[in-house]
Design an enzyme around this catalytic site. Structure first.
Site, PDB file in Angstrom:
ATOM      1  CB  VAL A 167      43.077  40.667  37.795  1.00 39.29           C
ATOM      2  CG1 VAL A 167      42.488  41.257  38.866  1.00 39.29           C
ATOM      3  CG2 VAL A 167      44.666  40.556  38.216  1.00 39.29           C
ATOM      4  CG  ASP A 168      39.481  43.894  34.489  1.00 38.94           C
ATOM      5  OD1 ASP A 168      39.247  44.211  35.522  1.00 38.94           O
ATOM      6  OD2 ASP A 168      40.257  44.660  33.648  1.00 38.94           O
ATOM      7  CB  ILE A 169      38.938  37.396  32.550  1.00 37.22           C
ATOM      8  CG1 ILE A 169      39.098  38.287  31.290  1.00 37.22           C
ATOM      9  CG2 ILE A 169      38.033  36.328  32.047  1.00 37.22           C
ATOM     10  CD1 ILE A 169      37.726  39.203  30.552  1.00 37.22           C
TER      11      ILE A 169
END
Length: 396
Positions: A167-169
């Protein structure tokens, strides 16, 4: 060779992963990225392992090619310096909780008054509005809240998070894409824009067909392990020393698999004659395939899959990926000379361009490394004024 974002200046007022990820993509494409950190500790990602020579390698990956300054935004002069930076920049990326920038006097409406061409991108867990917008979030939190974990894992096991910070990336990708689109629009309108990027929204987008599975049919998608229930075979299969993934979408790939197994007659078996039949008889087909694959090494199965053009791959670990010749051929191994650490091998850009230079632009900055450069060269302060500011506490 020119760079895609040559001449674009980006203020990176972010920490940890999603924000720095967005701005390192922009840096690789040639933007000048200035990372603004709090004095003293700086970005907490400087403490993330693994370490080499006491330097965080993960911080180096996410902050490569950037300049670094420190500003104390509790100090009025520090806020003033930030606004001077905004006046000469194109993009601001920040990832504080909603409302923090307003409390600092650095909300979009204020900054737009300083620089109407500014593109400001705010990255947060749940977005700038909505009933959850005040909550803190991390990658795993959003994997849980967005439904991703509920669909990851095996039917008889607990929900699982992805093995990477997906999700971060992905949020970093969305933010970088949105920034580039806003810059393109600015070329036509002459005006900047405000971008609200929510990790929660990104997580929902990553549900792909599972989202409409529920909205269309009312079915709540569950966990299916490595199997995709609407295509058979689509799963991992044990070999003598590991696993392979095999996917046969359509009749031609399945016939190829049967030939690779030395069982061409299976494609004519009534249980497996077409997609619907294979789906109905998936357990029997998996048993047959695994009886074949488990008698061979992963390398032997993979060789047959390539020979007969069977879609799939061996399940590789990170060492195998790093050492694979295709990884090197694609320019994905980049040696970064990081002060204090020496050489750190990082991954290269996923984007390649025929007419543009896309590459890591150098090491990650030390905390406050470019403070004097910022004052004298970027803002045009004379040395005496720069000395005064540096001694004032405005930059720590």
């Amino acid at each position: 060779m020119r760079s895609i974002l040559e001449g674009i200046r980006v203020i990176d007022f972010t920490t940890t992963v999603a924000g720095p990820g967005c701005t390192f993509f922009l840096a690789d494409m040639g933007a000048e990225v200035i990372k603004v950190e709090r004095p003293g500790m700086g970005d907490e990602a400087r403490l993330f392992p693994p370490y080499k020579g006491g330097v965080s390698a993960s911080f180096a990956v996410l902050n490569r090619g950037k300049k670094g300054i420190t500003l104390d935004l509790k100090n009025p002069e520090g806020v003033g310096l930030f606004k001077e930076l905004v006046a000469v920049s194109d993009v601001l990326v920040e990832n504080f909780r909603p409302g923090v920038m307003g409390k600092l006097g650095l909300d979009y409406e204020t900054l737009k008054g300083i620089n109407p061409r500014l593109v400001m991108c705010s990255i947060s867990g749940y977005g700038q509005y909505g009933p959850l917008s005040h909550l803190p979030a991390y990658d795993a939190v959003i994997q849980a809240m967005s439904g991703l974990m509920s669909t990851t894992g095996f039917p008889d096991g607990p929900p699982l998070r992805s093995g990477t910070l997906i999700v971060d990336i992905s949020t970093a990708f969305y933010a970088a894409f949105a920034v580039c689109a806003a810059l393109f629009a600015r070329e036509r309108t002459g005006k900047g824009d405000y971008l609200d990027i929510s990790m929660y929204d990104v997580g929902i987008n990553l549900l792909e067909a599972k989202f409409v599975d529920y909205t269309v049919t009312g079915n709540v998608p569950g966990r299916t392990g490595n199997r995709y229930p609407y295509v058979t075979p689509f799963d991992t299969f044990r070999t003598r020393d590991g696993f392979v993934l095999i996917i046969c979408v359509g009749e031609h790939p399945f016939r190829n698999l049967c030939r690779a197994m030395g069982r061409p007659e299976l494609s004519e078996d009534e249980r497996f004659r077409d997609l619907m039949a294979r789906n109905a008889n998936e357990p029997a087909l998996k048993e047959i395939i695994e009886e074949w694959s488990s008698g061979l090494s992963t390398e032997e199965v993979w060789a047959l899959m390539q020979e007969y053009e069977v879609p799939g791959a061996p399940i590789q670990d990170v060492r195998q990926v790093v050492e694979h010749p295709h990884t090197r051929a694609r320019g994905m191994l980049v040696d970064l000379e990081q002060p204090g650490a020496g050489t750190i091998t990082i991954f290269g850009p996923a984007v390649k361009a025929a007419e543009s230079d896309i590459r890591p632009r150098g090491p990650a900055p030390a905390l406050g490394e470019h403070n004097r450069w910022f004052l004298e060269e970027l803002l045009g302060k004379d040395p005496a004024e720069a000395d005064r500011i540096l001694a004032s506490g405005a930059m720590g």
